[in-house]
Design a protein around this motif. Structure first.
Motif, PDB file in Angstrom:
ATOM      1  N   PHE A 302       0.828  -1.202   0.000  1.00  0.00           N
ATOM      2  CA  PHE A 302       0.000   0.000   0.000  1.00  0.00           C
ATOM      3  C   PHE A 302       0.868   1.260   0.000  1.00  0.00           C
ATOM      4  CE2 PHE A 302      -2.989  -3.002   2.280  1.00  0.00           C
ATOM      5  CZ  PHE A 302      -3.837  -3.161   1.195  1.00  0.00           C
ATOM      6  N   THR A 303       0.251   2.364  -0.366  1.00  0.00           N
ATOM      7  CA  THR A 303       0.927   3.652  -0.428  1.00  0.00           C
ATOM      8  C   THR A 303       1.401   4.098   0.953  1.00  0.00           C
ATOM      9  OG1 THR A 303       0.649   5.994  -0.986  1.00  0.00           O
ATOM     10  CG2 THR A 303      -1.294   4.822  -0.258  1.00  0.00           C
ATOM     11  N   ARG A 308      -5.215   8.099   3.284  1.00  0.00           N
ATOM     12  CA  ARG A 308      -5.836   8.812   2.167  1.00  0.00           C
ATOM     13  C   ARG A 308      -6.716   7.864   1.369  1.00  0.00           C
ATOM     14  NH1 ARG A 308      -4.336  13.672   0.244  1.00  0.00           N
ATOM     15  NH2 ARG A 308      -4.674  13.056  -1.937  1.00  0.00           N
ATOM     16  N   CYS A 310      -8.771   6.464  -2.008  1.00  0.00           N
ATOM     17  CA  CYS A 310      -8.513   6.370  -3.448  1.00  0.00           C
ATOM     18  C   CYS A 310      -9.499   7.208  -4.243  1.00  0.00           C
ATOM     19  CB  CYS A 310      -8.586   4.908  -3.890  1.00  0.00           C
ATOM     20  SG  CYS A 310      -8.474   4.666  -5.672  1.00  0.00           S
ATOM     21  N   CYS A 333      -8.090   7.091  -7.768  1.00  0.00           N
ATOM     22  CA  CYS A 333      -6.638   7.038  -7.939  1.00  0.00           C
ATOM     23  C   CYS A 333      -6.279   6.127  -9.111  1.00  0.00           C
ATOM     24  CB  CYS A 333      -5.993   6.532  -6.655  1.00  0.00           C
ATOM     25  SG  CYS A 333      -6.539   4.886  -6.154  1.00  0.00           S
ATOM     26  N   TYR A 339      -4.063   1.232  -2.369  1.00  0.00           N
ATOM     27  CA  TYR A 339      -4.770   1.985  -1.336  1.00  0.00           C
ATOM     28  C   TYR A 339      -5.537   1.036  -0.423  1.00  0.00           C
ATOM     29  CZ  TYR A 339      -3.871   6.581  -3.366  1.00  0.00           C
ATOM     30  OH  TYR A 339      -3.266   7.730  -3.805  1.00  0.00           O
TER      31      TYR A 339
END
Length: 375
Positions: A302-303, A308, A310, A333, A339
């Protein structure tokens, strides 16, 4: 030759003895809950009642990852319920309110926005009008009534029903999140909401009892997600640093509420296991895997900004109430699989998939689904 034949026979017997126990075969899935499990019931309900509620799951980019079109699910793709159906070799579970075709292989009674407690009870607790979506007659008791309405079309006599439901898999939850959100909307603080957690859990436990009485034998009961990590709640809070857990960025007091709910729910399940030893009741943990995703996002692909969303627009968490996923000019996103959160409340298919596997094989289900399948 006789000695060789006996040797082959002995070897075959040995092979039979070391074969793993045969998996329990499920022929149907019946599901209850809220938007984490809904596969279209809210859309049908809103249309049938001609309500002025915008659901948005019938709009792109909902459903973009797997279905490649809106599929009435609050995600970019499949939910845990869908992965469960695939694991059992069953079709995706149809929403009951759609009344499409035969429900011999299962029905989904879950409705987005549904609460464990009835709307009338919530109104008494909050001394105010419930939020629109939680004021609908879709609470857990109503979902159980729908199941009882359907039951005569599936079986009639007790023996026939017992045989049918012996090979059915029941999912009860996640549910309870909307109860607590509604109380917060109506001005209750976390301490006041804590007081009502036992009432919510008792309602879920009574639903499990009711289903066992109706013939359910295998039940999966998910706990609460870490509420303090939901972008919807994060965006409504102050920037006071003492409110947040420095390891996750989530709001402590909301997560404590989720842990309390899960603690009581697990204890209730343990008591039910003693009372109904013939039933297999699986506790499924949403909290721990999600906390791990947030604390160690790169470990799961994951980011590095895990809170946050997507699909959203604006602000620290890419989410605000006036520009929701599915609205015009709100895009998703580039890669939802990186995400955790799809919109302000719900998860991406990738996050659901990780959690499903942790329930299927462990360690975040007691017992793991695959172990409960063994006869």
């Amino acid at each position: 030759m006789k000695r060789i034949a006996l040797s082959i026979f002995s070897f075959l017997l040995f092979l039979l003895q070391i074969q793993p126990t045969k998996s329990y075969k499920y022929n149907s899935i019946f599901s209850f809950g809220d938007s984490y499990t809904d596969t279209g019931n809210l859309n049908v309900y809103v249309l049938s009642k001609n309500l002025s509620i915008s659901v948005n799951t019938d709009k792109y980019p909902y459903g973009q990852t797997f279905f490649h079109h809106p599929a009435d699910r609050f995600s970019d793709g499949r939910l845990i319920l869908d992965f469960l159906a695939e694991e059992f070799g069953l079709p995706f579970v149809e929403p009951y309110l759609a009344k499409k075709g035969c429900f011999r292989q299962g029905a989904n009674f879950a409705v987005a926005g549904a609460t464990a407690l009835d709307p009338t009870v919530l109104k008494q607790i909050s001394l105010a009008k419930p939020a629109i979506i939680t004021s609908l007659n879709t609470s857990l008791n109503f979902q159980l009534k729908w199941f009882k309405e359907l039951k005569p079309s599936l079986c009639h006599e007790t023996k026939e029903c017992r045989k049918y439901f012996d090979s059915s898999f029941f999912v009860v939850g996640e549910i309870g999140l909307n109860d607590y959100n509604n109380m917060f909307i109506n001005g209750l603080n976390v301490k006041q909401v804590h007081h009502y957690v036992p009432k919510v859990v008792d309602t879920i436990a009574n639903a499990i009892k009711g289903l066992i009485y109706e013939g359910a034998k295998t039940l999966l009961v998910p706990g609460n997600v870490p509420m303090g990590c939901l972008p919807t709640l994060l965006t409504s809070e102050s920037d006071e640093q003492s409110f947040y857990d420095h390891r996750t960025g989530c709001i402590r007091r909301f997560n404590m509420l989720s842990r309390y709910h899960n603690y009581l729910l697990l204890n209730a399940i343990k008591e039910l296991r003693v009372k109904y030893p013939h039933a297999k009741i699986i506790y499924a943990d949403y909290y721990k895997p999600l906390i791990n995703f947030v604390r160690f996002p790169k470990r799961y692909g994951f980011t590095s900004t895990p809170l946050r969303v997507c699909c959203g627009k604006g602000g620290k968490y890419n989410w605000n109430t006036s520009e929701l996923c599915g609205m015009p000019n709100v895009s998703a996103c580039h890669d939802p699989s990186t995400y955790i959160f799809w919109d302000g409340v719900h998860l991406t298919e990738a996050a659901y998939h990780y959690i499903f596997n942790s329930w299927l094989k462990g360690p975040y289900a007691q017992p793991p689904i695959q172990d409960a399948r063994l006869q």
